[in-house]
Design an enzyme around this catalytic site. Structure first.
Site, short mmCIF file in Angstrom:
data_model
loop_
_atom_site.label_atom_id
_atom_site.label_comp_id
_atom_site.label_asym_id
_atom_site.label_seq_id
_atom_site.Cartn_x
_atom_site.Cartn_y
_atom_site.Cartn_z
N ASP A 129 19.12 -8.64 14.48
CA ASP A 129 17.75 -8.96 14.87
C ASP A 129 17.26 -7.73 15.62
OD1 ASP A 129 15.36 -10.37 15.45
OD2 ASP A 129 16.16 -10.91 17.41
N GLU B 297 16.74 -8.45 9.70
CA GLU B 297 15.43 -9.08 9.56
C GLU B 297 14.39 -8.03 9.21
OE1 GLU B 297 12.22 -11.70 12.17
OE2 GLU B 297 14.32 -11.63 12.80
N ASP C 287 18.27 -13.57 21.14
CA ASP C 287 18.35 -12.47 20.18
C ASP C 287 19.68 -12.48 19.42
OD1 ASP C 287 15.79 -10.98 20.71
OD2 ASP C 287 16.64 -10.98 22.72
#
Length: 173
Positions: A8, A67, A139
């Protein structure tokens, strides 16, 4: 099945999550955050690159998933996010890892079942799916969600082809 490193990305905090996929089971190996320091972007990108390079050396993942950048209202934030992603992707490609990218909606759908899930829902589902004693930091949970999304994608592709093989390596497992 492979060990998957999910990312992420962020210029201030980059979450990472590592899972080991055995058959239809996913085993938690580790997760955390790379927190950058300083005000200048270039040193922050180096911190992300160096941190992920060390994680890759330590865990030896076979797959890397990250991502995708979403279009934010603030163009400067989107550019910084894109550069953080670039640092992470270079760390992966330097280790000869294949790179898979997923949108936030794809990740949320794979983990929670809806593309409009909230961060707390992702944290809860990641905890449940990986049988963790407590909820991971946001996160890190998002990064584990990226890894789980990649695992589900590999499984779906294998089911559609009628074989249990990794789409990136083409080897039967």
């Amino acid at each position: 099945m492979p060990i998957i490193l999910g990312i992420d990305p962020g210029s201030r905090i980059t979450g990472y999550g590592i899972i080991d996929c055995r058959g239809r089971k996913q085993l938690y190996l580790g997760s955390g955050c790379i927190r950058t320091s300083g005000d200048e972007l270039a040193p922050k990108l180096k911190q992300i690159f160096d941190g992920l390079s060390e994680i890759i050396r330590q865990y030896q993942p076979e797959e890397f998933a990250i991502e995708r950048v979403f279009m934010a209202k603030n163009a400067d934030s989107a550019l910084k996010l894109g550069q953080a992603r670039g640092a992470a992707i270079v760390a992966a490609t330097n280790a000869s890892l294949p790179v898979a990218e997923y949108s936030a909606t794809q990740i949320k759908s794979a983990v929670v079942g809806t593309g409009r899930a909230q961060k707390t829902q992702i944290q809860h589902m990641v905890q449940q799916l990986l049988k963790l004693p407590s909820s991971p930091q946001a996160d890190a949970a998002d990064a584990l969600g990226v890894a789980l999304c990649h695992f589900h994608t590999i499984q779906s592709l294998a089911s559609m082809s009628g074989h249990v093989k990794s789409r990136t390596y083409g080897r039967y497992k």
